[in-house]
Design an enzyme around this catalytic site. Structure first.
Site, short mmCIF file in Angstrom:
data_model
loop_
_atom_site.label_atom_id
_atom_site.label_comp_id
_atom_site.label_asym_id
_atom_site.label_seq_id
_atom_site.Cartn_x
_atom_site.Cartn_y
_atom_site.Cartn_z
N HIS A 124 0.82 -1.30 0.24
CA HIS A 124 -0.13 -0.06 -0.50
C HIS A 124 0.93 1.24 -0.18
O HIS A 124 0.32 2.20 -0.46
CB HIS A 124 -1.19 0.01 1.18
CG HIS A 124 -1.90 1.35 1.62
ND1 HIS A 124 -2.91 1.41 1.08
CD2 HIS A 124 -1.55 2.37 2.33
CE1 HIS A 124 -3.00 2.93 1.40
NE2 HIS A 124 -1.94 2.71 1.77
N GLU A 125 2.10 1.67 1.07
CA GLU A 125 2.60 2.47 1.26
C GLU A 125 3.55 2.66 -0.20
O GLU A 125 3.81 3.97 -0.75
CB GLU A 125 3.76 2.40 2.23
CG GLU A 125 2.37 2.40 3.35
CD GLU A 125 1.79 3.61 3.93
OE1 GLU A 125 2.35 4.66 2.75
OE2 GLU A 125 0.93 3.28 4.72
N HIS A 128 1.88 4.05 -3.52
CA HIS A 128 1.30 5.90 -2.90
C HIS A 128 2.91 6.35 -3.46
O HIS A 128 2.66 7.78 -4.41
CB HIS A 128 1.37 6.07 -1.59
CG HIS A 128 0.60 6.09 -0.60
ND1 HIS A 128 -1.10 6.47 -1.27
CD2 HIS A 128 0.25 5.70 0.64
CE1 HIS A 128 -1.63 6.49 -0.38
NE2 HIS A 128 -1.02 5.77 0.75
#
Length: 267
Positions: A124-125, A128
């Site tokens: 997820h990170e 980004h």
């Protein structure tokens, strides 16, 4: 009108040359910064954050985070100078700055069962970063400022009381109607991309659902703003949406049996 044509041409050109596409989802994006500028901002902010926070000495956590990051980072195809650190804090959080500068807090690792759940947050990170969400947010802020200036020019002949009322309404309208919904869209997109990244790296994406169920149980009694005032989707809605993304990620995971990572417990 003719006098404004050069400025209009420059403005439209800026939009045309700043269009990018998010990985995996294919969503069209507007990023007004160059990727180099974005990455430099990330490096500066990351150094400052690490300077202001105490780094963890928990070797098991540090090794796990860096091991997972080293597997997922190359999957993206981005030639970033990846960095993975753990901060000594009870905060249940993790974050990423442009250019692949990632930090986990000990608090979020405390509630995880295994490295596949680290991979869920890591994916997820990292998403980004690869989707350039930081640059998008900065660009949206720039556009909001341009809108405020344009509004000021358009209202300059109006009664001061009317100007005041309009300007007072502008900021919350942009925040609630544009900026916060956009942030929630980015979070959902990072969930979707992150599932693909973790699956391609050999981590079972079903563990992402398990992790967010743990997050829900951990935080369910804590006060939370209504969805329309939040930067993130509600956890239960997030889990539901991730279940919709899961079949595509599972297909990737099951198709690469030779890459699957054995479950490695954290505690």
């Amino acid at each position: 009108m003719t006098r404004n044509l050069p400025a209009l041409f420059v403005f439209l050109s800026l939009f045309l040359i700043s269009c990018t596409t998010a990985p995996i989802t294919g969503r069209s994006q507007l990023v007004l910064l160059s990727e180099y500028q974005e990455m430099q901002l990330g490096v500066t902010a990351y150094k400052q954050a690490l300077k202001e926070n105490k780094l963890s000495t928990n070797k098991a956590y540090i090794d796990s985070v860096r091991r997972v990051g080293a597997r997922i980072g190359p999957i993206t195809g981005e030639n970033y100078n990846w960095e993975f650190n753990v901060i000594e804090s009870d905060d249940i959080n993790a974050w990423c700055l442009p250019g692949g500068k990632i930090a986990f807090y000990e608090g979020i690792l405390d509630i995880m069962d295994n490295e596949a759940q680290i991979a869920a947050v890591m994916g997820h990170e990292i998403a980004h970063a690869t989707a350039r969400h930081g640059g998008e947010r900065i660009s949206l802020g720039i556009l909001a400022q341009i809108g405020a200036v344009a509004l000021q020019v358009a209202m300059r002949e109006k009664d001061p009381a009317i100007q005041y009322a309009v300007f007072q309404a502008y900021a919350p309208t942009v925040l609630i109607g544009v900026i916060l919904p956009f942030s929630r869209t980015q979070e959902s997109e990072a969930d979707q991309i992150g599932l693909i990244y973790m699956a391609a790296a050999g981590y079972n994406p079903e563990e992402a659902i398990t992790f967010w169920e743990i997050m829900y149980e951990t935080n369910k009694d804590k006060p939370r703003p209504p969805e329309w005032l939040s930067t993130h989707p509600p956890t239960l809605k997030r889990i539901q949406t991730m279940r919709e993304f899961l079949p595509g990620a599972m297909e990737i995971y099951l198709a690469s049996e030779d890459k699957r990572i054995p479950v490695r417990q954290l505690h």
